[in-house]
Design a protein around this motif. Sequence first.
Motif, PDB file in Angstrom:
ATOM      1  N   ALA A 128       0.861  -1.180   0.000  1.00 35.86           N
ATOM      2  CA  ALA A 128       0.000   0.000   0.000  1.00 35.86           C
ATOM      3  C   ALA A 128       0.901   1.234   0.000  1.00 35.86           C
ATOM      4  O   ALA A 128       1.981   1.229   0.602  1.00 35.86           O
ATOM      5  CB  ALA A 128      -0.907   0.003   1.224  1.00 35.86           C
ATOM      6  N   TYR A 129       0.466   2.269  -0.697  1.00 44.73           N
ATOM      7  CA  TYR A 129       1.216   3.515  -0.809  1.00 44.73           C
ATOM      8  C   TYR A 129       0.298   4.688  -0.522  1.00 44.73           C
ATOM      9  O   TYR A 129      -0.868   4.675  -0.911  1.00 44.73           O
ATOM     10  CB  TYR A 129       1.779   3.691  -2.227  1.00 44.73           C
ATOM     11  N   ARG A 130       0.856   5.726   0.118  1.00 41.39           N
ATOM     12  CA  ARG A 130       0.097   6.955   0.337  1.00 41.39           C
ATOM     13  C   ARG A 130       0.685   8.033  -0.573  1.00 41.39           C
ATOM     14  O   ARG A 130       1.869   8.328  -0.521  1.00 41.39           O
ATOM     15  CB  ARG A 130       0.182   7.407   1.787  1.00 41.39           C
ATOM     16  N   TYR A 131      -0.174   8.625  -1.401  1.00 48.29           N
ATOM     17  CA  TYR A 131       0.244   9.723  -2.253  1.00 48.29           C
ATOM     18  C   TYR A 131       0.230  11.032  -1.465  1.00 48.29           C
ATOM     19  O   TYR A 131      -0.430  11.122  -0.424  1.00 48.29           O
ATOM     20  CB  TYR A 131      -0.677   9.831  -3.475  1.00 48.29           C
ATOM     21  N   PRO A 132       0.948  12.049  -1.941  1.00 47.53           N
ATOM     22  CA  PRO A 132       1.053  13.305  -1.198  1.00 47.53           C
ATOM     23  C   PRO A 132      -0.285  13.932  -0.796  1.00 47.53           C
ATOM     24  O   PRO A 132      -0.388  14.524   0.258  1.00 47.53           O
ATOM     25  CB  PRO A 132       1.815  14.227  -2.149  1.00 47.53           C
ATOM     26  N   LYS A 133      -1.309  13.794  -1.588  1.00 46.36           N
ATOM     27  CA  LYS A 133      -2.606  14.388  -1.245  1.00 46.36           C
ATOM     28  C   LYS A 133      -3.431  13.502  -0.314  1.00 46.36           C
ATOM     29  O   LYS A 133      -4.582  13.784  -0.041  1.00 46.36           O
ATOM     30  CB  LYS A 133      -3.392  14.689  -2.511  1.00 46.36           C
ATOM     31  N   GLY A 134      -2.839  12.389   0.158  1.00 47.10           N
ATOM     32  CA  GLY A 134      -3.519  11.541   1.127  1.00 47.10           C
ATOM     33  C   GLY A 134      -4.193  10.310   0.563  1.00 47.10           C
ATOM     34  O   GLY A 134      -4.670   9.463   1.311  1.00 47.10           O
ATOM     35  N   THR A 135      -4.255  10.181  -0.747  1.00 49.58           N
ATOM     36  CA  THR A 135      -4.879   9.014  -1.359  1.00 49.58           C
ATOM     37  C   THR A 135      -4.020   7.778  -1.097  1.00 49.58           C
ATOM     38  O   THR A 135      -2.806   7.809  -1.275  1.00 49.58           O
ATOM     39  CB  THR A 135      -5.042   9.203  -2.877  1.00 49.58           C
ATOM     40  N   ILE A 136      -4.655   6.690  -0.669  1.00 55.17           N
ATOM     41  CA  ILE A 136      -3.953   5.427  -0.427  1.00 55.17           C
ATOM     42  C   ILE A 136      -4.338   4.450  -1.531  1.00 55.17           C
ATOM     43  O   ILE A 136      -5.513   4.291  -1.845  1.00 55.17           O
ATOM     44  CB  ILE A 136      -4.331   4.840   0.949  1.00 55.17           C
ATOM     45  N   VAL A 137      -3.333   3.815  -2.124  1.00 57.63           N
ATOM     46  CA  VAL A 137      -3.562   2.831  -3.181  1.00 57.63           C
ATOM     47  C   VAL A 137      -2.807   1.556  -2.843  1.00 57.63           C
ATOM     48  O   VAL A 137      -1.879   1.557  -2.048  1.00 57.63           O
ATOM     49  CB  VAL A 137      -3.124   3.352  -4.574  1.00 57.63           C
ATOM     50  N   MET A 138      -3.226   0.467  -3.466  1.00 56.32           N
ATOM     51  CA  MET A 138      -2.477  -0.798  -3.422  1.00 56.32           C
ATOM     52  C   MET A 138      -2.003  -1.092  -4.834  1.00 56.32           C
ATOM     53  O   MET A 138      -2.661  -0.718  -5.808  1.00 56.32           O
ATOM     54  CB  MET A 138      -3.345  -1.946  -2.923  1.00 56.32           C
ATOM     55  N   ARG A 139      -0.878  -1.803  -4.911  1.00 55.33           N
ATOM     56  CA  ARG A 139      -0.307  -2.109  -6.213  1.00 55.33           C
ATOM     57  C   ARG A 139       0.164  -3.551  -6.253  1.00 55.33           C
ATOM     58  O   ARG A 139       0.768  -4.051  -5.311  1.00 55.33           O
ATOM     59  CB  ARG A 139       0.881  -1.196  -6.492  1.00 55.33           C
TER      60      ARG A 139
END
Length: 85
Positions: free
Chosen positions: A34-45
């Motif tokens: 899981a990763y958190r982008y600078p604007k707070g969005t969390i994604v899985m890859r």
Amino acid sequence: MLVVVWRLADHDCRGWDLFDLSDRHRERGWLVLAYRYPKGTIVMRIVVRNGVSLDLASLLLDDIREAVGYSTGSRCRCRARIATP
């Protein structure tokens, strides 16, 4: 190689996030980050290497369903399907 990225729909009452699911996958032997982008969005890859079998992909989907069901405290009702060429 195929890269699959997703995020959860916005629900404040969930009580868990993709970092929790990533931990659950790690317990089962998968490396799904899981990763958190600078604007707070969390994604899985997931990075899928060439030659991954349909059986292995199916096992991953089963474990994703189990992890979501475990995290929500109820049985997962999602019906993810793998499209075959």
